[in-house]
Design a protein around this motif. Structure first.
Motif, mmCIF file in Angstrom:
data_model
loop_
_atom_site.group_PDB
_atom_site.id
_atom_site.type_symbol
_atom_site.label_atom_id
_atom_site.label_comp_id
_atom_site.label_asym_id
_atom_site.label_seq_id
_atom_site.Cartn_x
_atom_site.Cartn_y
_atom_site.Cartn_z
ATOM 1 N N UNK A 91 0.826 -1.205 0.000
ATOM 2 C CA UNK A 91 0.000 0.000 0.000
ATOM 3 C C UNK A 91 0.861 1.255 0.000
ATOM 4 N N UNK A 92 1.942 1.234 0.776
ATOM 5 C CA UNK A 92 2.848 2.385 0.799
ATOM 6 C C UNK A 92 3.510 2.576 -0.564
ATOM 7 N N UNK A 93 3.894 1.469 -1.193
ATOM 8 C CA UNK A 93 4.496 1.555 -2.521
ATOM 9 C C UNK A 93 3.521 2.128 -3.543
ATOM 10 N N UNK A 94 2.260 1.715 -3.463
ATOM 11 C CA UNK A 94 1.249 2.242 -4.383
ATOM 12 C C UNK A 94 1.030 3.744 -4.181
ATOM 13 N N UNK A 95 1.039 4.186 -2.936
ATOM 14 C CA UNK A 95 0.824 5.611 -2.677
ATOM 15 C C UNK A 95 1.983 6.447 -3.204
ATOM 16 N N UNK A 96 3.206 5.952 -3.070
ATOM 17 C CA UNK A 96 4.356 6.665 -3.619
ATOM 18 C C UNK A 96 4.264 6.716 -5.144
ATOM 19 N N UNK A 97 3.899 5.594 -5.762
ATOM 20 C CA UNK A 97 3.772 5.551 -7.224
ATOM 21 C C UNK A 97 2.656 6.467 -7.701
ATOM 22 N N UNK A 98 1.561 6.528 -6.948
ATOM 23 C CA UNK A 98 0.433 7.391 -7.324
ATOM 24 C C UNK A 98 0.840 8.866 -7.324
ATOM 25 N N UNK A 99 1.522 9.289 -6.278
ATOM 26 C CA UNK A 99 1.961 10.685 -6.217
ATOM 27 C C UNK A 99 3.035 10.991 -7.249
#
Length: 406
Positions: A91-99
């Protein structure tokens, strides 16, 4: 000590993580980093069973009492903790990729984000135990360039599928479905089950034949209106013909005469400008490939009219007289000033049509607004006020006394 007398390094022993240690000692090895305890989130510096077992026995006896080894309860608890840690890291990786994707940053910037986070934690957190635990959790987040690329692809697919799902449920909506290359054959399967009879517009940056103007995509979407690249259409407005093309050619002939006849002549002209014009230092060339670049050379030509006259008057070249007579012609200079003002407006339109995060709605609005301005420009010229043509107004005002005297 080894036989050679050198100290043995742990990194050279190629130790591996035994998956059985997860059930026995509640440890995992995230992304080939240091072994991580799922109970306290503490990492160990050495990948050895002895160190892992000692940590578990000394610090987590209560866990072994509450969930004895070999019981179903222990297996379930370990699985939940393992899944929770991996889920949070993903989830943390997805949030970084999203931003990162929203900011249009390269995939490799994700690793820079992690390095910055670790540097901040190292400065902000002073408790070594907490710092080690949080830092280990940050390091467990997969943020390599390949991982970031996969995350962005997952997010893009999810957004695209959600958009298609919404489009299939509503009757009318203004949405951009996707930006992609057209297939060689317009099959319905390419559009993910979307009802093409409800698609009303297709915008392309290629030739009309790519949209299947006669057959193909037009047959799949009969209500669709094909719209060619708006920026390209605006550029085509700058193409000249007839009288004004001859005016533009004469202007560039004068510019080329000054700049390209000889390097000595060009240097003399630039020296003259350094003495007479502190603002401009040279004339600008024009390239037909860059259509909207006409505005800047024309504007510079009008601004340096007096300097050009002085230079051509003093020039010993035979062709200088013909160029000088042309510039002295008030009708010719009025046409040049008119083109300069007109292309300035076209250049402003071109800049508004470019840039990031521009939708088709924004481009259509800018184009229609400019169409409305054309009527305003025509009325401005007819009235003689020329509020939107300052260069032309100045040219006519400067030559009016001379015309009256004649």
């Amino acid at each position: 000590m080894s036989l050679t007398g050198q100290k043995r390094k742990i990194d050279n022993e190629n130790r591996g993580f035994n998956p059985a240690w997860t059930d026995q000692y509640v440890f995992i090895l995230p992304q080939r980093l240091k072994p991580l305890c799922l109970i306290c989130n503490e990492s160990l510096s050495v990948l050895k069973e002895y160190n892992i077992r000692r940590h578990h026995v000394e610090k987590h006896r209560a866990f072994g009492t509450a969930f004895p080894e070999g019981t179903e309860e222990r297996v379930t608890k370990v699985q939940i903790k393992t899944f929770t840690a991996q889920e949070r890291a993903t989830a943390a990786s997805l949030r970084v990729s999203w931003n990162s994707a929203k900011k249009k940053r390269p995939f490799t910037d994700a690793e820079t984000v992690r390095d910055c986070m670790i540097a901040i934690l190292d400065e902000v957190i002073h408790d070594d135990k907490i710092k080690a635990s949080v830092t280990s959790a940050v390091k467990s987040v997969p943020l390599s360039d390949t991982s970031n690329m996969r995350r962005v692809e997952i997010l893009a697919t999810d957004v695209f599928e959600a958009l298609l799902s919404d489009l299939k449920k509503v009757e009318t909506v203004n949405r951009i479905v996707c930006v992609s290359a057209l297939p060689s054959t317009p099959q319905r399967s390419h559009y993910s089950g979307l009802d093409m009879t409800r698609v009303c517009m297709l915008v392309t940056d290629g030739a009309p034949s790519m949209t299947g103007k006669v057959s193909g995509l037009t047959a799949v979407a009969p209500r669709m209106t094909a719209l060619h690249c708006i920026v390209h259409q605006a550029v085509l407005c700058a193409k000249l013909n007839g009288h004004f093309k001859n005016v533009m050619d004469d202007v560039m002939a004068t510019v080329n005469f000054i700049r390209a006849t000889s390097s000595l002549q060009h240097r003399l002209f630039r020296q003259l400008l350094s003495d007479m014009s502190p603002e401009h230092h040279d004339l600008l060339l024009h390239n037909d490939i860059r259509w909207l670049s006409k505005g800047n050379p024309l504007e510079r030509f009008c601004a340096l009219k007096e300097e050009i006259q002085v230079f051509l008057h003093d020039s010993k070249q035979k062709k200088a007289e013909a160029h000088l007579n042309r510039i002295m012609d008030t009708d010719f200079m009025a046409d040049v000033c008119f083109l300069s003002d007109l292309f300035k407006h076209l250049n402003q339109l071109n800049l508004r049509l470019q840039g990031r995060e521009k939708t088709i709605i924004d481009l259509v609005e800018q184009t229609r607004a400019f169409q409305a301005k054309l009527e305003l420009f025509a009325a401005d010229l007819s009235s003689g006020r020329m509020l939107h043509f300052p260069t032309l107004r100045k040219c006519i005002t400067d030559t009016a006394p001379v015309t009256a005297a004649m």
